[in-house]
Design an enzyme around this catalytic site. Structure first.
Site, short mmCIF file in Angstrom:
data_model
loop_
_atom_site.label_atom_id
_atom_site.label_comp_id
_atom_site.label_asym_id
_atom_site.label_seq_id
_atom_site.Cartn_x
_atom_site.Cartn_y
_atom_site.Cartn_z
N LEU A 1 0.84 -1.21 0.00
CA LEU A 1 0.00 0.00 0.00
C LEU A 1 0.86 1.25 0.00
CD1 LEU A 1 -2.81 -1.02 2.52
CD2 LEU A 1 -2.66 -1.44 0.04
N GLY B 1 1.19 -5.19 1.40
CA GLY B 1 0.17 -5.38 0.37
C GLY B 1 0.67 -6.14 -0.84
N ASN C 1 4.64 -7.23 6.86
CA ASN C 1 5.48 -6.55 7.84
C ASN C 1 4.84 -5.32 8.47
OD1 ASN C 1 5.65 -5.32 5.28
ND2 ASN C 1 7.49 -4.22 5.91
N GLU C 2 3.51 -5.22 8.39
CA GLU C 2 2.83 -4.04 8.89
C GLU C 2 3.27 -3.66 10.32
OE1 GLU C 2 1.53 -6.26 6.97
OE2 GLU C 2 0.30 -5.28 5.46
#
Lengths: 276, 276, 276
Positions: free
Chosen positions: C82, C127, C151-152
């Protein structure tokens, strides 16, 4: 640490002995150690569990503390699991009080906002295995004599659904189905292969490894890590919260059956003979 | 064995041939063997399934019987799965009756209180694989010619959700998703790697191994083992029980489509040509 | 391809740049390729996602198209995930619009009736990893520099529940729990071991391998394969459909927090410094 998740009751407020667990907090790292020192086998008596829950709650509420390592001060045993004397020859009220304490321990552990690491330095059957399973990471000493597993079926009893849910979340449905039905106690090597533990180390490396793993997990921002952990575990935690009293009644009805009491008495006799 | 789980209907009471399965009970061990002897390929016809359900119910109600081993008396084939002639060119009523029998077989097998071991001594596609998947343990002969899998998609049909649930409980979501979509038939070696079977043995060792595994499972107290098994499988069993008639209607509507009938006729033609 | 699953809204009808994805359809094989060409890192901006959804919808509605291969035209990166600039310093309305587009992309991809293959020829965080996870099959180039993962948590944010559900369906609960909490980016070799990707190939073999895998999946009858895919994924798709607006509100509230905005600004600063 952040405030405890809502909906969990406060720690039980009954008098209890206060010397079964050594709690040490290293303020520089923010890492606490809860060291079980209740010989001979760190069994999870009502006193032990009460002390455990209160100790854990204090750490959870202590902003200086971000992670806890669980380990044993008793050689060769991590924890032998639920204390059978609490489940044998006692009153229905006692069984209910004991079971609520066991539920409380699991709810606090599995739902902890802190990073939790099990440094399993001895055998870990039944409830001992459960404590390890609730942690974020499990390191076990690679000693061929150390065994771990949910062996309730061997004793003629049944692991409650939330033990099962925790196990399934860790090892998957098939491994859990087979291991629970056989009441298997796995060697450290097999536990690693099945995913019951994450890593094996020589005993001398255990504390160092636990600290290194903890540092890795603490490198993440607490808030994102906690929300992620909650997302992963919420369904299973909510299930017990929604059925807590029903689960207490099931336990009390089951454990107070004469056939079950007889199994447990025989098991205790066997343990006594083994010792002498 | 304990009484069958509540909610399952009694075995179907229609006349049927009674020579497709050899049932032998060793009263000293409490272990029965159900040996499929319906050449050429042990296909699961309505007659076969009816005989299977009645045989299984008798064992379930027999206090002397604690476990069943399923194996084949036909060389190279365990079971070829649902009999396609029952699904092709028949009436809607026949499709419905057949499907209820298939559901019944699965409900009894997956929910059995007895220890169930599949001794897979031949290929085992589709419904044959399902029988193996419902068991507590699966041993397969390590013959590179033997294949196993839920290959329905290859025939242009879809495994019902309870086949899928059983598969997911055994091998996990990802392996099931890929294998079901591709309608894969796996070699014995691959089946072991994916967790479709638990163990491979040379053909000469199969019965000995099945007996040894059975003895290991029967070493556990029946009551605790049965409650544990039920805890692991109840959600998936309940799902079919709750949607049983809907599932029959879905099957009947799907299978009676002209496009599906055409696929099945073509498949049967292909099988006939292969044989001659 | 069959019509899109009911209940999914039509593609967003806003003006957008139309040059971020190269779509090619090979009519002889019925296989399309969607090649990401939005340098420097194929980030999933609102424009990219809108173009992606419209492109995918066109293929879904094109009866000549039965499968799609996703790959990158930018060296060393599949997609960076994203676009953070869409989530930083914008209005609440913008955040909501962006999030609905992200949901839309996932609903269309995970629920696609076409065979979807990810040919991951570069790093694929967040994303980018999600796009790969939604596919039916994932092939990754075995380059030790390429990494993949959700890996957010490293950025201080939390993967939404449907990213998590997709991940759990692919790698199981335990691997997902650990990887998501640590925000891990895995090497290609580790991604294979954990089941995040299905296969590794040398870069020169990637397109050939993707075509071969696609041919294998297209050998199945579309109708049976699509119904099977839907059976496997419906529960997770339905969950977002049922909670879509709630999920938008959660995202908007979370992302517009000053603490989160600050984390994202710091992260972008870090990225800028890295570049220069």
């Amino acid at each position: 640490a952040a405030p405890p998740p809502p909906g969990l009751p406060l720690a039980l407020c009954r008098p209890f002995s206060n010397n079964k667990i050594l709690v040490e907090l290293d303020e520089s790292s923010g890492v606490a150690t809860m060291k079980f020192k209740s010989p001979p086998v760190n069994s999870l008596s009502l006193d032990f569990i009460t002390e455990f829950c209160i100790g854990l709650e204090k750490l959870e509420n202590n902003r200086e503390c971000r992670g806890v390592i669980f380990t044993s001060a008793v050689p060769n045993i991590f924890s032998s699991g639920l204390d059978i004397t609490e489940m044998c020859g006692k009153s229905m009220e006692h069984y209910a009080e004991f079971w609520r304490a066991v539920q409380e321990m699991w709810l606090r552990l599995y739902g902890s906002n802190m990073v939790t690491v099990a440094a399993v330095n001895g055998s870990s059957p039944a409830g001992g295995c459960l404590i390890a399973l609730t942690c974020d990471y499990r390191i076990m000493v690679e000693n061929p004599k150390f065994i771990i597993g949910l062996n309730e079926a061997q004793l003629g009893i049944v692991a409650p659904f939330w033990f099962k849910d925790t196990f399934v979340n860790t090892v998957g449905h098939r491994v859990a189905e087979r291991s629970l039905q056989l009441g298997s106690l796995h060697s450290a090597a097999e536990a690693l292969r099945l995913g019951i533990v994450d890593e094996l180390v020589p005993e001398v490396k255990l504390q160092e490894k636990a600290a290194a793993v903890m540092a890795q997990w603490l490198a993440l921002p607490d808030h994102a890590r906690q929300l992620t952990k909650s997302m992963m575990r919420k369904a299973v935690l909510d299930r017990l919260v929604a059925h807590r009293e029903e689960d207490v009644q099931n336990f009390v009805n089951f454990i107070s059956k004469e056939s079950i009491q007889k199994s447990l008495r025989m098991y205790m006799e066997m343990l006594k003979k083994k010792k002498s």
